[in-house]
Write a protein that holds these residues in place. Structure first.
Motif, PDB file in Angstrom:
ATOM      1  N   SER A  53     -12.372  36.368 -21.883  1.00  0.00           N
ATOM      2  CA  SER A  53     -11.806  37.692 -21.594  1.00  0.00           C
ATOM      3  C   SER A  53     -12.156  38.127 -20.172  1.00  0.00           C
ATOM      4  O   SER A  53     -11.323  38.723 -19.488  1.00  0.00           O
ATOM      5  N   ALA A  54     -13.358  37.827 -19.707  1.00  0.00           N
ATOM      6  CA  ALA A  54     -13.738  38.170 -18.333  1.00  0.00           C
ATOM      7  C   ALA A  54     -12.867  37.429 -17.323  1.00  0.00           C
ATOM      8  O   ALA A  54     -12.432  38.008 -16.330  1.00  0.00           O
ATOM      9  N   LYS A  55     -12.594  36.156 -17.588  1.00  0.00           N
ATOM     10  CA  LYS A  55     -11.740  35.371 -16.684  1.00  0.00           C
ATOM     11  C   LYS A  55     -10.324  35.923 -16.629  1.00  0.00           C
ATOM     12  O   LYS A  55      -9.649  35.792 -15.616  1.00  0.00           O
ATOM     13  N   ALA A  56      -9.882  36.557 -17.714  1.00  0.00           N
ATOM     14  CA  ALA A  56      -8.534  37.124 -17.770  1.00  0.00           C
ATOM     15  C   ALA A  56      -8.503  38.571 -17.273  1.00  0.00           C
ATOM     16  O   ALA A  56      -7.475  39.236 -17.360  1.00  0.00           O
ATOM     17  N   GLY A  57      -9.632  39.062 -16.760  1.00  0.00           N
ATOM     18  CA  GLY A  57      -9.685  40.428 -16.258  1.00  0.00           C
ATOM     19  C   GLY A  57      -9.909  41.460 -17.346  1.00  0.00           C
ATOM     20  O   GLY A  57      -9.741  42.652 -17.124  1.00  0.00           O
TER      21      GLY A  57
END
Length: 128
Positions: A53-57
């Motif tokens: 989720s962090a990588k997807a913003g």
């Protein structure tokens, strides 16, 4: 997975229907779905979803056991991801009963209370 074609040739439901104001699937959600596609159950569910989720913003809010909430899964992670109208959208990352597959789902009437809880959770965090 996101709108896969079923063996019968019909289309599975997509996350786009969850937010009628934002019917298009944001690229961030597609990236999130693809990054979770290879999950094999050997790594921690929460950490895997948090990193994806962090990588997807997006943001990992919380997770909880699915017992009594959804019949076909083991755990539910509640996430916020960006949507095309620059707002954040709440989605669910669901771990299947075997613990080897994560799928993304839009909240529905049966899980709408999770969205309300997530909104309250966010408001409390924002006060800190």
């Amino acid at each position: 997975m996101i709108a896969p074609e079923l063996a019968s040739g019909t289309q599975a439901p997509t996350l786009g229907a969850a937010d009628h104001a934002d019917p298009l699937l944001p690229i961030e959600l597609l990236e999130l779905e693809l990054s979770l596609d290879g999950y094999d159950g050997k790594t921690d569910f929460c950490e895997t979803v948090r990193v994806a989720s962090a990588k997807a913003g997006g943001e990992f809010l919380f997770d909880l056991p699915a017992e009594g909430l959804m019949d076909d899964c083991k755990r539910i992670a509640v996430l916020r991801i960006p949507s095309s109208n620059e707002k954040m959208r709440v989605v669910l990352a669901v771990l299947d009963h075997s613990g080897t597959e994560i799928r993304m789902e839009a909240p529905d009437p049966a899980t709408a209370h999770l969205v309300r809880f997530a909104d309250a959770f966010i408001k409390v965090l924002e006060r800190f």
